[in-house]
Write a protein that holds these residues in place. Structure first.
Motif, PDB file in Angstrom:
ATOM      1  N   GLU A   1       0.814  -1.205   0.000  1.00 25.10           N
ATOM      2  CA  GLU A   1       0.000   0.000   0.000  1.00 25.10           C
ATOM      3  C   GLU A   1       0.854   1.265   0.000  1.00 25.10           C
ATOM      4  O   GLU A   1       0.421   2.316  -0.475  1.00 25.10           O
ATOM      5  N   THR A   2       2.093   1.169   0.507  1.00 14.65           N
ATOM      6  CA  THR A   2       2.967   2.335   0.503  1.00 14.65           C
ATOM      7  C   THR A   2       3.239   2.808  -0.918  1.00 14.65           C
ATOM      8  O   THR A   2       3.187   3.998  -1.218  1.00 14.65           O
TER       9      THR A   2
ATOM     10  N   VAL B   1      -1.469   8.715   6.542  1.00 16.50           N
ATOM     11  CA  VAL B   1      -1.073   8.252   7.877  1.00 16.50           C
ATOM     12  C   VAL B   1      -1.453   6.782   8.021  1.00 16.50           C
ATOM     13  O   VAL B   1      -2.536   6.363   7.606  1.00 16.50           O
ATOM     14  N   PHE B   2      -0.561   5.988   8.608  1.00 12.61           N
ATOM     15  CA  PHE B   2      -0.881   4.624   9.000  1.00 12.61           C
ATOM     16  C   PHE B   2      -1.166   4.650  10.488  1.00 12.61           C
ATOM     17  O   PHE B   2      -0.229   4.717  11.307  1.00 12.61           O
ATOM     18  N   PRO B   3      -2.442   4.630  10.901  1.00 10.86           N
ATOM     19  CA  PRO B   3      -2.808   4.895  12.301  1.00 10.86           C
ATOM     20  C   PRO B   3      -2.210   3.922  13.313  1.00 10.86           C
ATOM     21  O   PRO B   3      -2.073   4.275  14.486  1.00 10.86           O
ATOM     22  N   GLU B   4      -1.853   2.714  12.862  1.00 11.01           N
ATOM     23  CA  GLU B   4      -1.279   1.750  13.803  1.00 11.01           C
ATOM     24  C   GLU B   4       0.238   1.895  13.916  1.00 11.01           C
ATOM     25  O   GLU B   4       0.875   1.198  14.709  1.00 11.01           O
TER      26      GLU B   4
ATOM     27  N   PHE C   1       0.363  13.587  -2.644  1.00  9.10           N
ATOM     28  CA  PHE C   1       0.519  12.833  -1.405  1.00  9.10           C
ATOM     29  C   PHE C   1       1.739  13.299  -0.599  1.00  9.10           C
ATOM     30  O   PHE C   1       2.738  13.796  -1.133  1.00  9.10           O
ATOM     31  N   ALA C   2       1.628  13.107   0.704  1.00  6.05           N
ATOM     32  CA  ALA C   2       2.759  13.263   1.624  1.00  6.05           C
ATOM     33  C   ALA C   2       2.549  12.258   2.747  1.00  6.05           C
ATOM     34  O   ALA C   2       1.452  12.180   3.306  1.00  6.05           O
ATOM     35  N   TYR C   3       3.575  11.484   3.057  1.00  5.23           N
ATOM     36  CA  TYR C   3       3.463  10.481   4.115  1.00  5.23           C
ATOM     37  C   TYR C   3       3.934  11.038   5.457  1.00  5.23           C
ATOM     38  O   TYR C   3       4.866  11.837   5.518  1.00  5.23           O
TER      39      TYR C   3
END
Length: 258
Positions: free
Chosen positions: A81-82, A146-149, A92-94
């Motif tokens: 998914e990245t 954002v990856f919330p975990e 996008f911005a990670y």
């Protein structure tokens, strides 16, 4: 055959990544150039995954994505998914760990691409610094992913959502785009095996800004987990029907619905 296809894909993927990053060095002159290189990398990687490993990635619900700046909250099971989300979100911005900026070559792209780095050494100040960097990115029209975990989780593992997502939601005041997926069934987090089949990344209806922080945190987690569990159930059935075994760490976890 599975091992050979996985090996072939991994060799092609890492070779392509090295070539694209090297040839793309002039793009470091601007954020726009970095994003173009990232989208090329994403498209090439998905093409290789489909045609070499036999793993197709299906994007569902793209019509749910609102225009303009966003807070994108995505389930995180895999590296897949990245790279895939680079293709979907044009600005996008990670949000990522500051340590990743030190990676040779790739770290340069992260830095010049306007990624929001979390400096955990700052302790309690890390959250306010992250919010300030995120606000600047969103003000420039970014879709902040954002990856919330915080890290990759095995398919079906009990959810472990952090509070950083809800802090960003309140601080930024933009819609939140939840993203469910089942990618970990096909591109495992601790394995070089790439299983053939259809990995699904689903964009759920957005959550409007303005909810209380705790209400938002519960809502976004429930939506992402319910949709991801449904996708994993179908994915497991498809894999079993095709005769592919699930890794030991994934088999019991995939039945967890808590």
């Amino acid at each position: 055959m599975l091992a050979l296809r996985s090996l072939a894909f991994n060799l092609c993927f890492y070779l392509a990544t090295t070539v694209i990053a090297t040839v793309g060095l002039p793009a470091l002159a601007s954020r726009r150039g970095v994003l173009r290189v990232a989208r090329l990398w994403g498209r090439v990687s998905l093409w290789l995954l489909h045609h070499v490993a036999g793993t197709e990635v299906e994007f569902r619900g793209r019509e749910n994505i609102p225009p303009g700046p966003l807070l994108v909250a995505a389930k995180h099971q895999s590296a897949l998914e990245t790279l895939a989300l680079c293709v979907v979100f044009p600005e996008f911005a990670y949000v990522l760990k500051r340590e990743l900026l030190a990676i040779p070559l790739l770290g340069w792209f992260f830095s010049r691409g306007g990624m929001v780095a979390i400096d955990r050494s700052k302790g309690t100040r890390a959250m306010s610094l992250m919010n300030a960097s995120a606000a600047r990115a969103v003000a420039e029209g970014a879709q902040l992913i954002v990856f919330p975990e915080g890290t990759r989780r095995a398919p079906g593992a009990p959810p472990a959502y952090k509070q950083g997502l809800s802090h960003l939601y309140v601080a930024l005041g933009v819609p939140c785009q939840p993203v469910a997926l089942n990618t970990g069934l096909f591109w495992s987090r601790n394995s070089l095996t790439r299983r053939p089949g259809k990995a699904v990344i689903e964009f759920l209806p957005p959550i409007a800004p303005g909810l209380p922080r705790t209400e938002f945190q519960t809502l976004v987690q429930d939506r992402i987990e319910a949709a991801s569990n449904a996708l994993m159930g179908r994915g497991l059935s498809d894999l079993a029907g095709a005769g592919y075994e699930v890794a030991p760490e994934e088999a019991p976890a995939a039945t967890n619905r808590s």
